[in-house]
Design a protein around this motif. Structure first.
Motif, PDB file in Angstrom:
ATOM      1  N   ARG A 173      14.927   3.346 -41.216  1.00 17.48           N
ATOM      2  CA  ARG A 173      13.605   2.937 -40.935  1.00 17.48           C
ATOM      3  C   ARG A 173      12.652   4.039 -41.013  1.00 17.48           C
ATOM      4  NH1 ARG A 173      16.269  -0.545 -41.254  1.00 17.48           N
ATOM      5  NH2 ARG A 173      17.239  -2.227 -40.079  1.00 17.48           N
ATOM      6  N   HIS A 174      12.785   4.666 -42.130  1.00 18.92           N
ATOM      7  CA  HIS A 174      11.769   5.868 -42.244  1.00 18.92           C
ATOM      8  C   HIS A 174      11.337   5.678 -43.585  1.00 18.92           C
ATOM      9  CE1 HIS A 174      10.845   9.747 -44.259  1.00 18.92           C
ATOM     10  NE2 HIS A 174      10.215   9.786 -42.805  1.00 18.92           N
ATOM     11  N   CYS A 175       9.971   6.236 -43.802  1.00 16.92           N
ATOM     12  CA  CYS A 175       9.455   6.361 -45.233  1.00 16.92           C
ATOM     13  C   CYS A 175       8.502   7.436 -45.133  1.00 16.92           C
ATOM     14  CB  CYS A 175       8.975   4.844 -45.770  1.00 16.92           C
ATOM     15  SG  CYS A 175       8.109   4.849 -47.239  1.00 16.92           S
ATOM     16  N   SER A 176       8.275   7.964 -46.241  1.00 17.82           N
ATOM     17  CA  SER A 176       7.326   8.961 -46.356  1.00 17.82           C
ATOM     18  C   SER A 176       5.897   8.836 -46.057  1.00 17.82           C
ATOM     19  CB  SER A 176       7.261   9.979 -47.825  1.00 17.82           C
ATOM     20  OG  SER A 176       6.930   9.077 -48.521  1.00 17.82           O
ATOM     21  N   GLN A 178       4.844   7.256 -43.538  1.00 16.58           N
ATOM     22  CA  GLN A 178       4.599   7.348 -42.157  1.00 16.58           C
ATOM     23  C   GLN A 178       4.061   8.574 -41.632  1.00 16.58           C
ATOM     24  OE1 GLN A 178       8.526   6.627 -39.616  1.00 16.58           O
ATOM     25  NE2 GLN A 178       8.706   4.713 -40.957  1.00 16.58           N
ATOM     26  N   GLU A 179       4.676   9.699 -42.204  1.00 21.78           N
ATOM     27  CA  GLU A 179       4.205  10.991 -41.577  1.00 21.78           C
ATOM     28  C   GLU A 179       2.936  11.515 -42.614  1.00 21.78           C
ATOM     29  OE1 GLU A 179       7.903  12.112 -43.848  1.00 21.78           O
ATOM     30  OE2 GLU A 179       7.277  10.707 -42.415  1.00 21.78           O
TER      31      GLU A 179
END
Length: 304
Positions: A173-176, A178-179
């Protein structure tokens, strides 16, 4: 005295609404107003709105299909963009390229129509391409990380750049993006040639499975919690005796404990209160912290 032009006057070709309730757009049917809500139809219009926000020092929020999202009852300040009007899908050889606002379900249909396989897992995921990349959406053993080879994104300073698979840095549930506060504007799906009938049968099977197990007949924000290591969130919630637990109009689904459904005019605050109760109860009973998968944005309502 001449009045200064509003954002609506400045960009007459873009659909822009002021103080618009986001409950009209979220799958939970909840959410407070967006100060400025824009529906760009192209990358150029996206950049124009981002330029305006940067000039005015406004915060920017980007929303896709609002299917795995809770907008708090206080709404969203600054500029909110919904990208669902950016929805082109094209296919070349073994690749499908889709705009961020395209429905992921439509991408799976396009892949099947061109006899391209490995995207079947997403046949029933109700999100947009941008949201799916942002969250590395997944279901039934598949996830976006397995099929997306790259994406075009807008940086906060309004430049278009290409990120390859490695740069997207997918995780659970993460991808770059986001940050890095980037906006996905399109994604490339690299697939393999398969047999159209078999692909369709797999999609039909997974959609039937989804319909039998998930409360698709009621408004919800999809799967609420991430899968804790070594556990299943739905089973923990079920074993804690929480199915049917309700605050206001938000209820832990009787059909699937991992979902919270809007059964009677729920507010976002009802949803958040149910989430907090579920987290506390599961932690007290099993010592497991349930982390939310659903994206929660916006401001709390002002107290009277």
């Amino acid at each position: 005295m001449m009045q200064s032009k509003t954002v609506v006057d400045l960009y007459p070709k873009i659909e822009i609404l002021l103080n618009e309730p986001l409950s009209k757009y979220t799958h939970t049917l909840t959410g407070g107003p967006a100060d400025i809500l824009a529906f760009p139809k192209s990358i150029k219009e996206c950049q124009e709105m981002l330029d305006y926000a940067n000039e005015q020092s406004l915060p920017v929020t980007v929303v896709g299909n609002a299917s795995n999202l809770i907008v708090k009852d206080g709404g969203i300040r600054g500029l909110t963009m919904i990208l669902t009007k950016m929805n082109r899908i094209s296919s070349h050889d073994n690749e499908v390229v889709a705009d961020a606002g395209a429905a992921l379900i439509d991408v799976t249909k396009a892949a099947q129509a061109h006899s391209l396989t490995h995207l079947e897992f997403a046949a029933g995921i109700p999100g947009s391409v941008g949201g799916a990349v942002f969250m590395n959406a997944g279901a039934y053993g598949g996830e976006i990380a397995n099929v997306v080879s790259g994406a075009e994104v807008l940086t906060p300073d309004n430049h278009i750049i290409h990120l390859n698979h490695q740069e997207l840095d997918f995780g659970y549930r993460h991808c770059s993006v986001q940050e890095n506060h980037q906006i996905v504007i399109s994604a490339t799906f690299s697939l393999e040639v398969g047999i159209a009938d078999k692909i369709q049968k797999r999609m039909d099977h997974l959609n039937a499975l989804r319909a039998s197990k998930q409360p698709l007949e009621l408004p919800s924000c999809g799967s609420v919690f991430k899968r804790p290591t070594g556990y299943f969130a739905g089973k923990l919630i079920h074993d804690a005796g929480l199915q049917g637990f309700q605050i206001g109009g938000a209820q832990v689904s009787m059909k699937h404990a991992g979902f919270i459904v809007n059964v009677d005019g729920a507010t976002a605050t009802d949803y958040l209160n149910v989430i907090a109760h579920v987290q506390k109860t599961v932690y007290d009973k099993f010592g497991v912290h349930l982390e939310t998968e659903v994206r929660i944005i916006g401001e709390d309502p002002k107290s009277n």
